[in-house]
Design a protein around this motif. Structure first.
Motif, PDB file in Angstrom:
ATOM      1  N   LEU A 415     -23.264  -8.533 -44.837  1.00 11.98           N
ATOM      2  CA  LEU A 415     -22.427  -8.710 -46.025  1.00 11.98           C
ATOM      3  C   LEU A 415     -22.858  -7.770 -47.154  1.00 11.98           C
ATOM      4  N   ILE A 416     -24.149  -7.555 -47.284  1.00 11.57           N
ATOM      5  CA  ILE A 416     -24.641  -6.634 -48.308  1.00 11.57           C
ATOM      6  C   ILE A 416     -24.063  -5.240 -48.065  1.00 11.57           C
ATOM      7  N   ALA A 417     -24.126  -4.780 -46.819  1.00 14.58           N
ATOM      8  CA  ALA A 417     -23.592  -3.450 -46.484  1.00 14.58           C
ATOM      9  C   ALA A 417     -22.088  -3.378 -46.738  1.00 14.58           C
ATOM     10  N   SER A 418     -21.395  -4.448 -46.380  1.00 18.28           N
ATOM     11  CA  SER A 418     -19.939  -4.463 -46.554  1.00 18.28           C
ATOM     12  C   SER A 418     -19.544  -4.401 -48.024  1.00 18.28           C
ATOM     13  N   TYR A 419     -20.148  -5.228 -48.868  1.00 17.01           N
ATOM     14  CA  TYR A 419     -19.759  -5.256 -50.284  1.00 17.01           C
ATOM     15  C   TYR A 419     -20.337  -4.080 -51.080  1.00 17.01           C
ATOM     16  N   ARG A 420     -21.469  -3.576 -50.620  1.00 14.11           N
ATOM     17  CA  ARG A 420     -22.049  -2.418 -51.306  1.00 14.11           C
ATOM     18  C   ARG A 420     -21.108  -1.216 -51.212  1.00 14.11           C
ATOM     19  N   ALA A 421     -20.371  -1.123 -50.102  1.00 18.17           N
ATOM     20  CA  ALA A 421     -19.435  -0.005 -49.921  1.00 18.17           C
ATOM     21  C   ALA A 421     -18.261  -0.067 -50.890  1.00 18.17           C
ATOM     22  N   HIS A 422     -18.050  -1.228 -51.501  1.00 17.55           N
ATOM     23  CA  HIS A 422     -16.900  -1.398 -52.408  1.00 17.55           C
ATOM     24  C   HIS A 422     -17.311  -1.551 -53.869  1.00 17.55           C
ATOM     25  N   LEU A 423     -18.589  -1.317 -54.178  1.00 16.49           N
ATOM     26  CA  LEU A 423     -19.020  -1.377 -55.574  1.00 16.49           C
ATOM     27  C   LEU A 423     -18.375  -0.262 -56.385  1.00 16.49           C
ATOM     28  N   PRO A 424     -18.249  -0.430 -57.697  1.00  9.70           N
ATOM     29  CA  PRO A 424     -17.673   0.635 -58.537  1.00  9.70           C
ATOM     30  C   PRO A 424     -18.446   1.945 -58.362  1.00  9.70           C
TER      31      PRO A 424
END
Length: 454
Positions: A415-424
């Motif tokens: 989940l960290i990898a997934s959401y990190r890819a969508h950070l501003p």
């Protein structure tokens, strides 16, 4: 030295005592009397050095005299006796003679029980446990588990939770082997397992309370072995347990102790979705509301998708629960149910309650992170950049989850990898007045938490 002195003293008076010679086995005394006491002590002084040196061949004749004539003289008779007889068994190739020698070896243990079974440290349960262990080792594939079961059942019935741990473990093992040979023994094996598991738990808790790490680790190892054997025995299958207990629960619906035992077993074996678990919980709750029974009713309500009822019973369970880990489980279940109803703030409150009871509850942090990520757009419906900035707070929770609970690390990392890819992006942060790298940012809406932009 003591034996030499006694030999000298007795040697000087042999003429006087000769007429009064009696063996210890006949008089019930340690050495006997007169010449027989001299004979006893002399042969002890002869067999012990040979036995200590591992020369069992030369030790045997002297040992056998002491074993037969003055069996209460010293524990060395039995300490070295099992080694001497074990050596004789190993030398014998004829199957019938070897079996007879194994019987003689077992008799050494029996005689030790008779004369030294009340020893405070190495008493009857300790001796019988080693007897069973030795029997199984000597007999191999020809071992009769009915025999070891009967030996060990006697000491477990006598000593209960105080039974020596090896004996408890071998009792559970023998019971399992009986069940494998006779499926009709399955229920008794389950009861035996519960008795052994509870006793080992009690001994583990006692060792922990005494800060005896070595003992606690040993008890945990025994417990793990017994639990693994049960889990792989076939008796632990939920369908099997349902078939086994369904009718018996009805027969025992007014027997609270029986119902508690069944609930505990099914909860431990993670068979909490079967009708037997629900029925036992319902009957037990009517007789005496308890945390375990309330959890069963809560689980039944969850299965029926009656979430309000489920929450009610999980709340009751948490209020009655004395174990912090179990209480945390109850709060976490409520958090999941409230989350299903889209009441995020309330769900987080229960996650925090779970963490108050168990700070290492990784799933509680995971759920909070998932809720933050899932509601980011509703928190900032008109600002896509700020909505994605909510992912910083979600990632914070996932990071915390894997720090405190390695069992959730794989999911947390994903989940960290997934959401990190969508950070501003850096450009979006630069162009957005509310955001600055390295600075704290307070998320609005129901979340109301601060995170760091990075």
């Amino acid at each position: 030295m003591k034996i030499k002195v006694l030999l000298l003293a007795l040697g000087c008076t042999m003429g006087t005592l000769g007429a009064y010679a009696q063996k210890g086995v006949d008089t019930g005394t340690q050495f006997g009397s007169g010449e027989d006491s001299v004979r006893c002590i002399t042969n002890i002084s002869l067999f012990v050095p040979y036995a200590k040196a591992g020369n069992y061949k030369d030790a045997y004749e002297f040992w056998k005299i002491v074993y037969d004539e003055c069996p209460a003289a010293t524990k060395d008779i039995y300490l070295y006796g099992v080694r001497i007889m074990g050596w004789k068994v190993a030398q014998e190739k004829d199957p019938a003679k070897r079996k007879a020698l194994i019987d003689d070896l077992m008799a050494v243990y029996d005689k030790r029980v008779k004369y030294f079974g009340n020893d405070r440290r190495y008493g009857k349960d300790w001796i019988v446990s080693r007897k069973a262990q030795d029997y199984l080792a000597q007999m191999g594939d020809n071992a009769d588990y009915n025999v070891t079961y009967d030996w060990l059942k006697e000491i477990v019935d006598e000593k209960g939770d105080k039974t020596e741990a090896l004996g408890l473990s071998l009792f559970a093992f023998s019971s399992m082997k009986k069940m494998v040979a006779d499926p009709n023994f399955k229920e008794q094996y389950i009861q035996d397992y519960l008795k052994v598991s509870g006793a080992l738990d009690a001994q583990y808790q006692a060792a922990q309370a005494a800060n005896n790490k070595k003992e606690a680790d040993a008890m945990m190892a025994y417990k793990a072995s017994v639990d693994n054997a049960f889990a792989n025995s076939g008796a632990a299958d939920c369908e099997t347990l349902q078939n086994l207990y369904a009718s018996k629960i009805e027969e025992n619906k007014d027997n609270l102790e029986y119902l508690k035992t069944v609930i505990s077993l099914l909860r431990r074996m993670r068979c909490q979705e079967i009708d037997a678990y629900f029925a036992a919980s319902g009957y037990a709750y009517k007789l005496e509301p308890s945390a375990d029974a309330a959890v069963g009713l809560a689980k039944q309500a969850v299965k029926a998708k009656d979430y309000d009822t489920a929450i009610k019973f999980f709340e009751e369970a948490a209020n009655m629960e004395t174990d912090a880990t179990a209480k945390a489980d109850d709060y976490y279940m409520i958090a999941l149910l409230v989350f299903e109803q889209n009441s995020y703030s309330k769900a987080r409150t229960y996650c925090r309650k779970a963490l108050d009871e168990n700070p290492n509850y990784g799933n509680a942090y995971m759920l909070m992170g998932k809720m933050y990520a899932a509601t980011s757009k509703s928190v900032y419906p008109d600002d896509a950049v700020l909505a994605r900035a909510v992912y910083y707070a979600a990632i914070d929770k996932f990071q915390k989850a894997k720090e405190v609970d390695p069992s959730v690390a794989e999911e947390a990392n994903s989940l960290i990898a997934s959401y990190r890819a969508h950070l501003p992006s850096t450009e979006e942060i630069f162009m957005h007045p509310d955001l600055e790298k390295g600075k704290s940012f307070t998320i609005g809406g129901w979340i109301g938490e601060s995170t760091v932009i990075r």
